[in-house]
Design an enzyme around this catalytic site. Sequence first.
Site, PDB file in Angstrom:
ATOM      1  N   CYS A  22       0.760  -1.127  -0.213  1.00  0.00           N
ATOM      2  CA  CYS A  22      -0.063   0.088   0.078  1.00  0.00           C
ATOM      3  C   CYS A  22       1.114   1.299  -0.030  1.00  0.00           C
ATOM      4  CB  CYS A  22      -0.796  -0.022   1.405  1.00  0.00           C
ATOM      5  SG  CYS A  22      -0.055   0.406   3.006  1.00  0.00           S
ATOM      6  N   CYS A  25       3.677   1.780   2.572  1.00  0.00           N
ATOM      7  CA  CYS A  25       4.783   0.923   2.325  1.00  0.00           C
ATOM      8  C   CYS A  25       5.679   1.797   1.514  1.00  0.00           C
ATOM      9  CB  CYS A  25       4.556  -0.442   1.754  1.00  0.00           C
ATOM     10  SG  CYS A  25       3.637  -1.410   2.583  1.00  0.00           S
ATOM     11  N   ASP A 448       8.483  28.269 -32.262  1.00  0.00           N
ATOM     12  CA  ASP A 448       9.605  28.605 -33.357  1.00  0.00           C
ATOM     13  C   ASP A 448       9.101  28.451 -34.697  1.00  0.00           C
ATOM     14  OD1 ASP A 448      12.343  28.468 -34.248  1.00  0.00           O
ATOM     15  OD2 ASP A 448      11.996  26.366 -34.736  1.00  0.00           O
ATOM     16  N   ASP A 646      12.206  22.590 -32.385  1.00  0.00           N
ATOM     17  CA  ASP A 646      12.638  21.203 -32.936  1.00  0.00           C
ATOM     18  C   ASP A 646      13.485  20.549 -31.906  1.00  0.00           C
ATOM     19  OD1 ASP A 646      15.163  22.607 -32.933  1.00  0.00           O
ATOM     20  OD2 ASP A 646      15.072  22.815 -35.101  1.00  0.00           O
ATOM     21  N   ASP A 650      16.926  24.990 -30.553  1.00  0.00           N
ATOM     22  CA  ASP A 650      16.106  25.673 -29.611  1.00  0.00           C
ATOM     23  C   ASP A 650      16.352  24.913 -28.252  1.00  0.00           C
ATOM     24  OD1 ASP A 650      14.531  27.173 -31.489  1.00  0.00           O
ATOM     25  OD2 ASP A 650      13.685  25.662 -32.056  1.00  0.00           O
TER      26      ASP A 650
END
Length: 753
Positions: A22, A25, A448, A646, A650
């Site tokens: 769970c 844990c 861009d 791209d 960039d």
Amino acid sequence: MHTNESVSPHTRLDLKISGMTCSGCSNGLEKALLGTAGVVDAQVNLLTEQARVFVDPDQLSKAQVIDAVAQAGFSATVLDLSAPPDTRDETDAQLVLALHRVRIAWALTGPVAVLMVLHMTGVWMAPGYGWLETLLAIPVLLIAGGETFAKGWNTARHGRPNMDALIALGAGAAFITGPMALAGLPLTSFAAVSAMIMAFHLTGRYIEARAKGRASQAIRQLLELGAKSAIVLRGDQELEVPIEDVEVGDVMLVRPGSTIPTDGEVVDGQSAVDESMATGESMPVEKSTGDTVIGSTMNTTGVLQVRVTKVGEDTFLAQVVRIVQEAQGTKVPIQAVADRVTAIFVPVIVVIALATYAAWMFFPDALIALHESAVPYLPWLQHGGASMTTLALFATISVLVIACPCAMGLATPTALMVGIGAGASRGMLIRNGEAIQTMRDIQTVCLDKTGTLTQGQPSVVAVHTSGTSREEVLRLAASVEYASEHPIARAIVKAADLESISLAVIADFQAWPGKGVTATVAGQAIALGKEAFLVEQGVDISSLRDDLVAEQDAGHTAVLLALEGVAQGVIAVADALKPEAAEAVRALQAQGLNVVMLTGDNARTAQSVADALGIETVLANILPEDKARAVQELQATGHKVAMVGDGINDAAALAQADIGIAIGTGTDVAIETADVTLVQGDLHGLLTAMELSQATYSIIIQNLYWAFGYNLIAIPLAMLGLLHPLVAEIAMAFSSVTVIANSLRLRKYMKRS
């Protein structure tokens, strides 16, 4: 086996964790790791059963990290993510074992449940019922539920009790009433109830495990796409070899209907390839010599010969699997709220349960009055005559089994796992969960120009003629430019090829660098180039001047064609807009987003593109290294900024932005820089990614509201004695399954979108 080998400075260790059941844990283990000297950072994911740990090797070795996990009550092994494991066998074995426990539990609990109902309704008082319910409950708790008790004890003795500890306490307390009642004490036996609590708990665990499997199957589905073998051409032979034996440079033969085994480049043949697994695009893509293909995509129509360019962990599929696997193990900021609650949840519930017992024993009057008033409406409540101890135990056991930290712990990771997996199936690679939450808060989108809004390569956008046909102008221009590698020349030749125009034989070719070219066709002199060049050649361009000026004002590159000194046409070349660009920009603006275009191109060309798309803010003549500064300035205004580019030139801007979104295609996708990568390169993917972000975050909020709301309502009802322990256990199991089922709706949402 433990080793003393240390890891490099602040190197990441990926661990497979066993024993977590769970969120208590996973949170407890994460806290234990973070408290270990030498651990720089740690994240533990319950769904993937993995931990990501960054350590300082001067203080900690791999073996010591594994020992730290063991000291927290769990076991760990080091994972090698360069070869993502297929966990099908392990997962299926766990499900089979869980189902086996459920069958054992109900085989023994079923008869007890029937006898209990008959006994409670007075239909039949089975002889020796008290002994029967007690004896049948023992194997249910010790055999079917033995692991629950073992894990509950293990986490409790390490100071981090989990959900199993609560169930063990609740079922154990209920069972003890059986022997005590048989011993003559004035108690109602809940021994049968203890067996039913465990049976419902194990059933809920099994359903939850199956639902988790559905939520986490994205990686498995990706792995299953991979080819197991390839047909390789070696000499004059076609050899089928295991995919592990395929090497870079091999030439593969891919027949129609076959999967392309690995990434490569087409060296012969023509076909349509279904790339939907990578890009989400349903229409097959035409491939011919020189085109790249992605491994695990489907060849549909023709025979292809493909030279292998990437194998193993370098392939596109392997990169996608790695990104999805890593992203599904991350967290969103809002998850911190649930983590803080679940970290203290179980101890708090134990205190509340003790307080509930004390309240019933020391302040019974008001509680009994409330209990009696609810008896006509709640059939599971006991009528007058039950001892105070029985009523107190009834309420206390209900508190222990109704409380559920699991739903809170599963609220965000399940939604993230499903959302990120669904995005990957649609060509959207999301690197981390934080991107999901941040994307919905974006106010400004920087786009861009080249390769994002435009095709990224020049093409013929217009042909104007004077005294001849469009076809003839393209035929003569392409004939002269056929041997040139200049981008404008290539655009003209491609335009003629697309229109199936046959080329003429030329002679006397001469290039004039920076100006144009001349040649002869069938003895006639041709000049092709800039305006000034043709004027130098004595060509009268007055008949085409208006068209020339119009194209130049539009930011297009215009070349003139003259035959025997007479102007014949103007060919306009430009980086054409992507077909979906205008629609995408309008959709972003319709959502109230500020759209900005960033480009290194000149202001006139940039403005013409912006005007065509309806973009008001344009930043032109920006060098790649200055784009990051432009993004930073926009952020300084208080806006959350997304940068779309791209992913290569960039890179700095993508890193600076609150969200970096890379536009890429196939194996050229820039997956290392951006938070989100749109594999297909289609701007529609940007809109879909933002919709996915909104949908995923909405599911997370719904899950958290349900998880917190469930506990806030259910626990007080249990304290007041208004919930039967069985009803409480069913509701507890239902809460976790509900959270997972709600998250799975994202898969259907993505199929509709």
